[in-house]
Design an enzyme around this catalytic site. Structure first.
Site, PDB file in Angstrom:
ATOM      1  N   ALA A  12       7.512  -1.605   2.952  1.00 15.34           N
ATOM      2  CA  ALA A  12       8.104  -1.038   4.164  1.00 15.34           C
ATOM      3  C   ALA A  12       8.677   0.682   4.424  1.00 15.34           C
ATOM      4  CB  ALA A  12      10.011  -2.064   3.989  1.00 15.34           C
ATOM      5  N   GLY A  13       7.697   1.475   3.823  1.00 17.55           N
ATOM      6  CA  GLY A  13       8.064   2.888   3.874  1.00 17.55           C
ATOM      7  C   GLY A  13       7.441   3.264   5.015  1.00 17.55           C
ATOM      8  N   ALA A  15       4.910   3.877   6.575  1.00 22.29           N
ATOM      9  CA  ALA A  15       3.164   2.914   6.448  1.00 22.29           C
ATOM     10  C   ALA A  15       3.555   1.980   7.347  1.00 22.29           C
ATOM     11  CB  ALA A  15       2.495   3.482   5.535  1.00 22.29           C
ATOM     12  N   GLY A  16       4.288   1.301   6.276  1.00 21.11           N
ATOM     13  CA  GLY A  16       4.532  -0.357   6.054  1.00 21.11           C
ATOM     14  C   GLY A  16       5.233  -0.331   7.943  1.00 21.11           C
ATOM     15  N   PHE A 116       2.141  25.494   5.885  1.00 18.05           N
ATOM     16  CA  PHE A 116       1.998  25.271   4.791  1.00 18.05           C
ATOM     17  C   PHE A 116       0.807  25.294   4.075  1.00 18.05           C
ATOM     18  CE2 PHE A 116       4.095  20.725   3.518  1.00 18.05           C
ATOM     19  CZ  PHE A 116       5.634  21.458   3.654  1.00 18.05           C
ATOM     20  N   ASP A 210       0.992  -1.299  -6.591  1.00 17.98           N
ATOM     21  CA  ASP A 210       0.747  -2.720  -6.624  1.00 17.98           C
ATOM     22  C   ASP A 210      -0.426  -3.202  -5.675  1.00 17.98           C
ATOM     23  OD1 ASP A 210       3.204  -1.701  -8.302  1.00 17.98           O
ATOM     24  OD2 ASP A 210       4.465  -3.586  -7.019  1.00 17.98           O
ATOM     25  N   GLN A 229      -3.817  13.873  -7.318  1.00 13.67           N
ATOM     26  CA  GLN A 229      -3.385  15.519  -6.849  1.00 13.67           C
ATOM     27  C   GLN A 229      -2.576  15.565  -7.507  1.00 13.67           C
ATOM     28  OE1 GLN A 229      -0.900  16.535  -2.944  1.00 13.67           O
ATOM     29  NE2 GLN A 229      -2.775  17.623  -2.780  1.00 13.67           N
ATOM     30  N   HIS A 231       0.501  18.137  -7.978  1.00 17.35           N
ATOM     31  CA  HIS A 231       1.230  19.128  -7.060  1.00 17.35           C
ATOM     32  C   HIS A 231       1.898  21.189  -7.848  1.00 17.35           C
ATOM     33  CE1 HIS A 231       4.125  20.674  -4.570  1.00 17.35           C
ATOM     34  NE2 HIS A 231       4.232  19.817  -3.822  1.00 17.35           N
ATOM     35  N   LEU A 241      10.192  16.791  -7.127  1.00 22.76           N
ATOM     36  CA  LEU A 241       9.768  17.450  -6.293  1.00 22.76           C
ATOM     37  C   LEU A 241      10.388  18.290  -5.750  1.00 22.76           C
ATOM     38  CD1 LEU A 241       6.927  18.418  -4.803  1.00 22.76           C
ATOM     39  CD2 LEU A 241       7.577  18.043  -2.614  1.00 22.76           C
ATOM     40  N   GLU A 244       6.867  22.040  -0.597  1.00 25.92           N
ATOM     41  CA  GLU A 244       5.658  23.141  -0.491  1.00 25.92           C
ATOM     42  C   GLU A 244       6.274  24.045   0.984  1.00 25.92           C
ATOM     43  OE1 GLU A 244       1.744  22.005  -0.358  1.00 25.92           O
ATOM     44  OE2 GLU A 244       1.191  23.231   1.412  1.00 25.92           O
ATOM     45  N   ARG A 275      -3.824  23.164  -2.640  1.00 25.18           N
ATOM     46  CA  ARG A 275      -2.612  22.334  -3.906  1.00 25.18           C
ATOM     47  C   ARG A 275      -3.654  22.671  -4.803  1.00 25.18           C
ATOM     48  NH1 ARG A 275       0.661  17.639  -1.269  1.00 25.18           N
ATOM     49  NH2 ARG A 275       2.268  18.809  -0.408  1.00 25.18           N
ATOM     50  N   HIS A 339       1.403  13.605  -8.091  1.00 22.88           N
ATOM     51  CA  HIS A 339       2.068  13.595  -6.459  1.00 22.88           C
ATOM     52  C   HIS A 339       1.350  12.356  -5.961  1.00 22.88           C
ATOM     53  CE1 HIS A 339       4.241  15.259  -3.297  1.00 22.88           C
ATOM     54  NE2 HIS A 339       2.840  15.351  -2.709  1.00 22.88           N
ATOM     55  N   GLU A 363      -1.111   5.741   1.836  1.00 23.78           N
ATOM     56  CA  GLU A 363      -1.225   6.117   0.055  1.00 23.78           C
ATOM     57  C   GLU A 363      -1.895   5.033  -0.151  1.00 23.78           C
ATOM     58  OE1 GLU A 363       1.676   8.078  -1.805  1.00 23.78           O
ATOM     59  OE2 GLU A 363       0.443   8.492  -3.559  1.00 23.78           O
ATOM     60  N   ARG A 374      -4.902  16.391  -0.915  1.00 22.67           N
ATOM     61  CA  ARG A 374      -4.856  16.581   0.823  1.00 22.67           C
ATOM     62  C   ARG A 374      -3.861  18.060   0.726  1.00 22.67           C
ATOM     63  NH1 ARG A 374       0.532  15.397   1.935  1.00 22.67           N
ATOM     64  NH2 ARG A 374       0.856  15.089  -0.848  1.00 22.67           N
TER      65      ARG A 374
HETATM   66  C1  LIG Z   1       8.611  13.964  -3.328  1.00 22.02           C
HETATM   67  C2  LIG Z   1       8.198  13.280  -2.675  1.00 22.02           C
HETATM   68  C3  LIG Z   1       7.846  14.331  -1.416  1.00 22.02           C
HETATM   69  C4  LIG Z   1       6.967  14.335  -0.589  1.00 22.02           C
HETATM   70  N1  LIG Z   1       6.883  15.153   0.533  1.00 22.02           N
HETATM   71  C5  LIG Z   1       5.968  15.359   1.553  1.00 22.02           C
HETATM   72  C6  LIG Z   1       5.544  16.238   2.661  1.00 22.02           C
HETATM   73  O1  LIG Z   1       6.734  16.472   2.599  1.00 22.02           O
HETATM   74  N2  LIG Z   1       4.852  15.651   3.575  1.00 22.02           N
HETATM   75  C7  LIG Z   1       3.443  15.033   3.549  1.00 22.02           C
HETATM   76  O2  LIG Z   1       3.039  14.590   4.121  1.00 22.02           O
HETATM   77  N3  LIG Z   1       3.695  13.875   2.511  1.00 22.02           N
HETATM   78  C8  LIG Z   1       4.189  14.210   1.591  1.00 22.02           C
HETATM   79  N4  LIG Z   1       4.511  13.398   0.432  1.00 22.02           N
HETATM   80  C9  LIG Z   1       3.858  12.369   0.161  1.00 22.02           C
HETATM   81  C10 LIG Z   1       4.245  11.404   0.823  1.00 22.02           C
HETATM   82  O3  LIG Z   1       5.987  11.075   1.219  1.00 22.02           O
HETATM   83  C11 LIG Z   1       4.003   9.345   0.739  1.00 22.02           C
HETATM   84  O4  LIG Z   1       1.881   9.371   0.980  1.00 22.02           O
HETATM   85  C12 LIG Z   1       3.970   8.478   1.564  1.00 22.02           C
HETATM   86  O5  LIG Z   1       5.351   8.517   2.115  1.00 22.02           O
HETATM   87  C13 LIG Z   1       3.686   7.533   0.950  1.00 22.02           C
HETATM   88  O6  LIG Z   1       4.817   6.544   2.652  1.00 22.02           O
HETATM   89  P1  LIG Z   1       4.057   4.738   1.855  1.00 22.02           P
HETATM   90  O7  LIG Z   1       4.360   4.121   3.498  1.00 22.02           O
HETATM   91  O8  LIG Z   1       2.049   4.630   2.005  1.00 22.02           O
HETATM   92  O9  LIG Z   1       4.922   4.509   0.739  1.00 22.02           O
HETATM   93  P2  LIG Z   1       5.823   4.090   0.430  1.00 22.02           P
HETATM   94  O10 LIG Z   1       6.925   4.874   0.812  1.00 22.02           O
HETATM   95  O11 LIG Z   1       5.882   4.507  -1.306  1.00 22.02           O
HETATM   96  O12 LIG Z   1       5.961   2.844   0.619  1.00 22.02           O
HETATM   97  C14 LIG Z   1       6.149   1.831  -0.752  1.00 22.02           C
HETATM   98  C15 LIG Z   1       6.785   0.357   0.177  1.00 22.02           C
HETATM   99  O13 LIG Z   1       6.007  -0.603  -0.751  1.00 22.02           O
HETATM  100  C16 LIG Z   1       6.917  -1.299  -1.266  1.00 22.02           C
HETATM  101  N5  LIG Z   1       5.949  -2.271  -2.489  1.00 22.02           N
HETATM  102  C17 LIG Z   1       5.532  -1.527  -3.193  1.00 22.02           C
HETATM  103  N6  LIG Z   1       4.387  -2.621  -4.413  1.00 22.02           N
HETATM  104  C18 LIG Z   1       5.607  -4.334  -4.007  1.00 22.02           C
HETATM  105  C19 LIG Z   1       5.325  -4.704  -4.333  1.00 22.02           C
HETATM  106  N7  LIG Z   1       4.501  -5.203  -5.232  1.00 22.02           N
HETATM  107  N8  LIG Z   1       5.896  -6.133  -3.321  1.00 22.02           N
HETATM  108  C20 LIG Z   1       6.285  -5.173  -2.008  1.00 22.02           C
HETATM  109  N9  LIG Z   1       6.596  -4.874  -1.887  1.00 22.02           N
HETATM  110  C21 LIG Z   1       6.013  -3.567  -2.339  1.00 22.02           C
HETATM  111  C22 LIG Z   1       7.690  -0.974  -1.891  1.00 22.02           C
HETATM  112  O14 LIG Z   1       9.226  -1.938  -1.422  1.00 22.02           O
HETATM  113  C23 LIG Z   1       7.864   0.335  -0.257  1.00 22.02           C
HETATM  114  O15 LIG Z   1       8.654  -0.186   0.253  1.00 22.02           O
HETATM  115  C24 LIG Z   1       5.830  13.569  -0.617  1.00 22.02           C
HETATM  116  C25 LIG Z   1       5.418  12.399  -2.058  1.00 22.02           C
HETATM  117  C26 LIG Z   1       6.105  12.554  -2.979  1.00 22.02           C
HETATM  118  C27 LIG Z   1       6.552  11.746  -3.647  1.00 22.02           C
END
Ligand SMILES: Cc1cc2nc3c(=O)[nH]c(=O)nc-3n(C[C@H](O)[C@H](O)[C@H](O)COP(=O)(O)OP(=O)(O)OC[C@H]3O[C@@H](n4cnc5c(N)ncnc54)[C@H](O)[C@@H]3O)c2cc1C
Length: 560
Positions: A12-13, A15-16, A116, A210, A229, A231, A241, A244, A275, A339, A363, A374
Site C-alpha cells: 500500500a505504497g 504503486a499499490g 534533476f 518480499d 542503484q 545514490h 537520503l 538530489e 547518479r 538506494h 519498485e 534510474r
Molecule cells: C529515501 C528515499 C527517497 C526517495 N525519493 C524519491 C524521489 O524524490 N523521487 C522519486 O521518483 N523516487 C524517489 N525514491 C524512490 C521511490 O520513493 C520508491 O521507488 C517508490 O516510492 C516505491 O514505491 P512502491 O509503492 O513501489 O513501494 P513502497 O512505497 O516501498 O511500498 C511497499 C508496500 O508494500 C508493503 N509490503 C512489503 N512487503 C510486504 C509483505 N510481505 N506483506 C504485505 N505488505 C508488504 C509495505 O507495507 C508497503 O505498503 C526515493 C526512495 C527513497 C528510499
C-alpha cells in the site's frame, strides 16, 4: 469462510494505492494488504519530486523526457515502456494535483519544477522536499474516500497458484496472529524494493524485497537484478537520503581539497550528471584518498539560508538530527549508498507477469523504464503511471474471471511449514545472519564490482543459507511477532542476493549501476544489450537473457 476479492493489491505504497484506486474506479471489488500502515510505506520518504514534462520551468515535452530516460538508463530500458511513462506522466501529475497534492508553485501559480540529474529540462515537480509524504497522504485519502478495505498489518508470505493462475495469497496476521488465506481473481504485487540487502542504504527496514522473492518462488522471472542503484548523497554515517533536490537547487560536491571534482568526470552536467556517474566519481575520490573519512562534502551554503529554509527544510532537519550539521553554515558529509532496485519482477507495460492473474507495479517490478540507471524523479512517476495501468488491467481481467479461492491444501502446507519453523527451540537467531548479509553485500557488490568479490559473495551467501536453514524464532507469540517476520524477510533477502550474484557475474561489461572497471570497463552493446533474467529452478537461480525493446533511440556514447 475465507475472504475473496476481484483484485487484491499486496503493498500500500504509492504503486499499490494507485493500482487499488484504479481497480475500484473500474468497478472491481478491491482490497489492499500491507505489512505496515499504508501511510508508513516507504514511498512516504521520497523527498525530491516526481518527473513529468509539464514544461513549466522551460520548454519540455514527452520525447525529451523519454530520450533523457533512455540515455540515463544506459540504453538498457525498454523504450516502449519509457515512451508510455513519459507520454502519460503529465496527466497523472495533474490528477494528483486535482486530488489535492500541494505541489510547490512558480511565481505565476503553476506547478514548480526543479532540475534533476541528467534531465534536459527542469522537470521534477515537488512539494518542497517532502514530495512522497504529500503524495502518500493524498492517495490514502482517496483510498479512504472509496472505502477500499485494507488488510492492515498483514504480512504476505506466499502467493498461491492454482490451475495455472494466481488465486491469491497466504498472509500472517500481525495483530491477531495466525495465517490467513485471501483469494483474488487477480493479484497485484506492489511491495517495493529490497534496499535492506545492504548495510548502507536509504531504504526503510520494511524494504526487504518480499514480493520479488514471492514471485520467484512461484516460478516467475526476475529481470536485471544486478542493477542496484547507489545514490550519491546519503548522509554519513546513517545512510539517510539527502535529496538530489539539493543539487537541483545548485549545491556543490567537494573533495577534501575543496575542489568541485565533478569537473573531471562530468564537465558539462557537473553535480547534475546521472547518479551512476556521480557515485563512481565520489567513490574514486574516496578510494584515491581525496575524501574525508570515507565521505565527500555536499555544500549548500551559497544557496543562502532563505532558500534552504524554503525549499530544503527537511534536508536541513535531517542533517542536523542525524549528522549534527546545519547546512546553512557547514557542508554535509555524504557517500554513495544503496538506494533503488532497477531490477524486479518481469512485467509487460500493463504490469502483467508471465502467470495469469498476477501483476506487479512500482519498485518490485521491472517493466523496465529505468534500465541500468534510474533518473531521479522517475520512480515516483513509475509508481503512479504503472500502478494505474496495472489496476486497470487487473480489474478488467477480474470482471470476466470466476471467483478465486486459495485451496485449503495451500493454507495447510503453509501452516505446516510455519509450525516447523516456530517449533525449533535451538539454533541461531536471524539478526546476525541479516547483518552479515548486509555487510557482505556492501563490501562485495557496491559501486564498483570485481569478479573475485562477486564469487566470494556467492560463497558467503551459500554459508548464510546453511545457517538460515537452522534459524530459530525465539518469540513463539501470536501478537506482533516481529522475530518471526524478520526471519521470513531474511529468507526473502537471501534468495535475492543469490539472484544478484548470478546476474552480476553474467554481465561481463560496465553499464549504468553495474560498473566493472577492473575487468570489463566498457559497455559492450554487441554482447550485452539485453536484460538478465533469473528464475529459481533445481534449488538455485538459473540465468537467462531477454532482448531490450528499442523503438527510436539507438545506443550511443553516454557523456554528461
Ligand atoms: C529515501 C528515499 C527517497 C526517495 N525519493 C524519491 C524521489 O524524490 N523521487 C522519486 O521518483 N523516487 C524517489 N525514491 C524512490 C521511490 O520513493 C520508491 O521507488 C517508490 O516510492 C516505491 O514505491 P512502491 O509503492 O513501489 O513501494 P513502497 O512505497 O516501498 O511500498 C511497499 C508496500 O508494500 C508493503 N509490503 C512489503 N512487503 C510486504 C509483505 N510481505 N506483506 C504485505 N505488505 C508488504 C509495505 O507495507 C508497503 O505498503 C526515493 C526512495 C527513497 C528510499
Amino acid at each position: 469462510m475465507e475472504a475473496s476479492h476481484d483484485v487484491l493489491v499486496i503493498g500500500a505504497g504509492l504503486a499499490g494505492m494507485r493500482a487499488a484506486i484504479q481497480a475500484f474506479d473500474e468497478g472491481a471489488d478491491v482490497a489492499l494488504v500491507s505489512k505496515i500502515h499504508p501511510t508508513r510505506s516507504h514511498s512516504g520518504a521520497a523527498e525530491g519530486g516526481i518527473n513529468a514534462p509539464l514544461g513549466n520551468a522551460s520548454e519540455d515535452n514527452p520525447e525529451l523526457h523519454a530520450y533523457d530516460t533512455v540515455k540515463g538508463a544506459d540504453y538498457l530500458g525498454d523504450q516502449d515502456a519509457i515512451e508510455i511513462l513519459c507520454s502519460e506522466a503529465a496527466q497523472d501529475v495533474y490528477e494528483l494535483e486535482h486530488w489535492g497534492a500541494v505541489f510547490s508553485r512558480t511565481e505565476d501559480g503553476r506547478i514548480a519544477q526543479r532540475p534533476f540529474g541528467a534531465a534536459g529540462a527542469p522537470r521534477t515537480a515537488y512539494a518542497a522536499d517532502i514530495t512522497g509524504h504529500v503524495l502518500i497522504q493524498v492517495l490514502y485519502e482517496q483510498v479512504v474516500k472509496r472505502e477500499i478495505p485494507v488488510y492492515d498489518e498483514f504480512f504476505a508470505w506466499k502467493l498461491v497458484e492454482d490451475g495455472g493462475r494466481c488465486v491469491g495469497v497466504v498472509a500472517w496476521d500481525l495483530v491477531r496472529g495466525g495465517l490467513r488465506a485471501i483469494g483474488a481473481k487477480t493479484t497485484i504485487l506492489a511491495t517495493g524494493g529490497a534496499g535492506r540487502l545492504y548495510a548502507g542504504t536509504t531504504n526503510a527496514y520494511a524494504c526487504t524485497g518480499d514480493g520479488m522473492t514471492m514471485a520467484l518462488r512461484l516460478g516467475l522471472e526476475l529481470e536485471d537484478m544486478e542493477m542496484m542503484q547507489f545514490h550519491p548523497t546519503t548522509l554519513s554515517p546513517t545512510g539517510v537520503l539527502i535529496t538530489e533536490g539539493c543539487r537541483g537547487e545548485g549545491a556543490y560536491l567537494l573533495n577534501r581539497d575543496g575542489e568541485r571534482f565533478l569537473a573531471r568526470y562530468a564537465p558539462n552536467a557537473m553535480e547534475l550528471a546521472s547518479r551512476d556517474v556521480i557515485s563512481r566519481a565520489e567513490q574514486t575520490e574516496i578510494d584515491q584518498g581525496r575524501g574525508i573519512d570515507g565521505d565527500v562534502m555536499l555544500d549548500l551554503r551559497h544557496l543562502g539560508a532563505e532558500r534552504i529554509l524554503e525549499a530544503l527544510h527537511g534536508t536541513r532537519e535531517l542533517s542536523m538530527v542525524f549528522a549534527g550539521v546545519d547546512p546553512i553554515y557547514d557542508p554535509i558529509p555524504v557517500r554513495p549508498g544503496a538506494h533503488y532496485h532497477m531490477g524486479g519482477v518481469d512485467t509487460d507495460v500493463w504490469g502483467r507477469t508471465a502467470l495469469e492473474g498476477l501483476y506487479a507495479a512500482g519498485e518490485v517490478a521491472c517493466v523496465s523504464v529505468h534500465g541500468a540507471n534510474r533518473l531521479g524523479g522517475n520512480a515516483l512517476m513509475e509508481t503512479i503511471t504503472f500502478g494505474r495501468r496495472a489496476g486497470a488491467d487487473a480489474a478488467e481481467v477480474a470482471h470476466g474471471a470466476p471467483v478465486a479461492r486459495v485451496p485449503e491444501s495451500a493454507l495447510r502446507e503453509a501452516e505446516a511449514e510455519l509450525a516447523e519453523l516456530l517449533g525449533r527451540s535451538e539454533g541461531e537467531r536471524p539478526w546476525k545472519i541479516r547483518e552479515e548479509l548486509a555487510e557482505a553485500m556492501q563490501v562485495n557488490f557496491g559501486v564498483f564490482r570485481r569478479e573475485e568479490q562477486m564469487l566470494e559473495l556467492g560463497r558467503i551467501v551459500e554459508g548464510l543459507r546453511e545457517r538460515y536453514a537452522r534459524v530459530v524464532v525465539e518469540d513463539k507469540g501470536e501478537v506482533f511477532n516481529s522475530d518471526l517476520t524478520q526471519a521470513l524477510e531474511l529468507g526473502f533477502l537471501l534468495d535475492l542476493a543469490d539472484c544478484m550474484v548470478v546476474s552480476g557475474l553474467a554481465r561481463k561489461e560496465s553499464r549504468g549501476a553495474h560498473a566493472r572497471p577492473y575487468d570489463y570497463p566498457d559497455r559492450d552493446d554487441e554482447n550485452f544489450l539485453k536484460h538478465t533474467i533469473v528464475r529459481w529452478a533445481d534449488g538455485g537461480p538459473q540465468l537467462d537473457w531477454k532482448p531490450v525493446t528499442i523503438t527510436k533511440w539507438q545506443p550511443a556514447e553516454r557523456t554528461y
